[in-house]
Design a protein around this motif. Structure first.
Motif, PDB file in Angstrom:
ATOM      1  N   ARG A 196       0.829  -1.214   0.000  1.00 28.09           N
ATOM      2  CA  ARG A 196       0.000   0.000   0.000  1.00 28.09           C
ATOM      3  C   ARG A 196       0.857   1.255   0.000  1.00 28.09           C
ATOM      4  O   ARG A 196       0.558   2.225  -0.700  1.00 28.09           O
ATOM      5  CB  ARG A 196      -0.918  -0.017   1.221  1.00 28.09           C
ATOM      6  N   SER A 197       1.929   1.259   0.756  1.00 24.48           N
ATOM      7  CA  SER A 197       2.798   2.448   0.786  1.00 24.48           C
ATOM      8  C   SER A 197       3.482   2.662  -0.547  1.00 24.48           C
ATOM      9  O   SER A 197       3.638   3.795  -0.995  1.00 24.48           O
ATOM     10  CB  SER A 197       3.840   2.292   1.897  1.00 24.48           C
TER      11      SER A 197
ATOM     12  N   LYS B  10       0.964   4.168  -2.929  1.00 23.69           N
ATOM     13  CA  LYS B  10       0.708   5.570  -2.594  1.00 23.69           C
ATOM     14  C   LYS B  10       1.840   6.460  -3.088  1.00 23.69           C
ATOM     15  O   LYS B  10       1.608   7.532  -3.640  1.00 23.69           O
ATOM     16  CB  LYS B  10       0.535   5.705  -1.088  1.00 23.69           C
TER      17      LYS B  10
END
Length: 505
Positions: free
Chosen positions: A494-495, A498
């Motif tokens: 997820r990071s 992003k």
């Protein structure tokens, strides 16, 4: 009797007209078999029997006429092909339109002399123009490309993506920038910049430098963007020295100024022959010294050196900053280089705290000590947060093998909403994170468990919440269960997504 009175002739003429004017071929396939069938059933002059066709082949009386079978290659569909007549009419219309553009001038055949013809068809004199040979001719594009190679590449091209002139649908901001480094006669005339409203001040400075260089202004700028800053300016371009420069980390949308001034920072002092030594004091815990190779190192790198040396783990709600030793309470710009600080002595403090508070001292414990005590059982009194009912006070027991949640009995609590005691195995715990630090000094933290990432939210004072989160995370790092591994991998993915989305915007 004329031909116009002959019915057979008229029918054959009409059918022939249908067949010749139909480009699809359907009339020919449908009408001709009908004519053949009629010729079979109708005797002509008595010499050919009705049971024989024109070719002499027997025809059965039981053969019935039928429609032509539709084949896949037949040109049927939503759009029918145009007939030859329609195409001819279209060509005639085009020719008629073209003829309207032609002007016809009648020529009168009257006796004329040679002089009159010379007047009508006067010979024009074309002067000889000395042209350069083809080999020496250079196109305008080639000339511009040669000039671009001579000019060199714009060192600030990475900031062109913040130019609002080339964007559609995104909010932009128009600002007049006065250039203090320009010639005196050019300073009253600002440089108009259209920048994306989502850009930061440091991005705006880079865009100004890019447009300045693109317009071939003099004098040339320093290729280091950090050598410049933005200050508030009056309508006549005068810089307001009573206010500090705008923070490079702040977004442009935060400020409502329409006129700013680009100011060159003072050059940092020349570095000594020996490498500078930076001293960072830790309240009530001594100090650390670091030998720096260059004064251009950023302050955030020095902060990371201190955190690594002291083995401090930064988490949400528990972060640290640097202050100048002689200026307590004022955090330094971590994006600025050391050379602009005018000092080599700093102090490490926790955000939203002062140097005299003791929380900083408690956070500096060794990893070995935390590892030894994390598996020992300890109980905490916290509040379990519920979305649809009041918070419930519970005992939160933590050990290296399990996590227990035991509600504190209350006589006034309803049986319907009474919290049951639950126990979770340590291998079923995925994470424990700090969620929010309230202004009242209370903190929210979340305990995530099971492969479905279910969770419980708790509220406690800052000290208790920090200790619980740190204790559970130490246990998880030592056990490293499959659920914990999957959760860490999911969080990393997820990071990364992003960060990639931010780079593309």
């Amino acid at each position: 009797m004329t031909m116009m009175d002959d019915k057979d002739f008229l029918i054959k003429h009409i059918r022939n007209a249908f067949i010749t004017s139909d480009d699809t071929g359907m009339c020919e396939m449908i009408i001709e078999p009908d004519d053949v069938e009629k010729s079979r059933t109708s005797p002509s002059d008595g010499t050919v029997p009705s049971s024989l066709s024109d070719t002499g082949i027997d025809s059965s009386d039981t053969d019935m006429p039928h429609s032509y079978d539709i084949q896949p290659e037949m040109d049927y569909g939503a759009h029918r092909r145009r007939s030859n007549t329609a195409q001819r009419l279209e060509r005639m219309k085009k020719e008629k339109r073209n003829q309207t553009k032609i002007k016809h001038i009648p020529w009168r055949t009257v006796p004329e002399t040679t002089d009159d013809k010379g007047r009508y068809f006067e010979k024009k004199h074309i002067a000889n123009v000395d042209r350069e040979p083809k080999s020496n001719m250079v196109s305008l594009l080639s000339h511009q490309l040669d000039e671009a190679d001579i000019m060199g590449e714009n060192p600030f091209k990475e900031y062109v993506r913040f130019d609002g002139k080339a964007t559609i649908g995104l909010p932009t901001k128009k600002i007049d920038i006065f250039l203090t480094m320009a010639e005196p006669e050019d300073r009253p005339y600002p440089l108009t910049i259209v920048c994306l409203a989502s850009a930061k001040i440091q991005d705006l400075i880079g865009l100004i430098c890019w447009q300045y260089t693109q317009e071939d202004r003099e004098p040339l700028l320093n290729e280091n963007r950090e050598m410049y800053c933005l200050r508030i300016a009056e309508d006549d371009g005068e810089v307001d020295i009573d206010f500090p420069s705008l923070d490079n980390r702040e977004p442009l949308s935060k400020f409502g100024f329409n006129k700013l001034a680009l100011v060159e920072r003072e050059a940092p002092p020349s570095s000594p022959k020996t490498s500078p030594v930076v001293t960072v004091n830790i309240p009530n815990r001594g100090f650390n010294k670091f030998q720096i190779n260059s004064p251009s190192i950023l302050m955030k790198e020095i902060l990371q050196k201190v955190i690594k040396r002291r083995k401090v783990k930064q988490r949400q709600g528990l972060k640290y900053n640097l202050e100048k030793q002689e200026e307590p309470g004022i955090a330094v710009d971590l994006e600025a280089p050391l050379g602009f600080m005018n000092t080599l002595e700093f102090c490490l403090v926790r955000e939203n705290s002062t140097r005299g508070e003791m929380e900083i001292e408690e956070s500096f414990t060794s990893d070995m000590a935390r590892s030894l005590t994390s598996h020992q059982y300890k109980s905490y009194i916290v509040y379990m947060v519920h979305k649809w009912r009041a918070n419930i006070e519970v005992h939160l027991g933590i050990s290296g093998e399990k996590v227990e949640i035991d509600p504190i009995s209350s006589k006034s609590s309803s049986k319907l909403f009474r919290q049951r005691a639950v126990t979770y195995d340590a291998d079923s715990i995925a994470a424990c994170d700090m969620l929010e630090e309230k202004s009242t000094g209370r903190c929210l933290f979340r305990l995530t468990y099971s492969s479905d990432y279910k969770h419980h939210d708790f509220e406690a004072d800052l000290e208790t919440a920090t200790e619980v989160v740190e204790k559970i995370n130490n246990i998880l790092e030592l056990r490293l269960s499959p659920i914990r591994k999957e959760h860490v991998a999911h969080r990393d993915r997820r990071s990364h997504r992003k960060r990639d989305s931010l780079k593309l915007s």
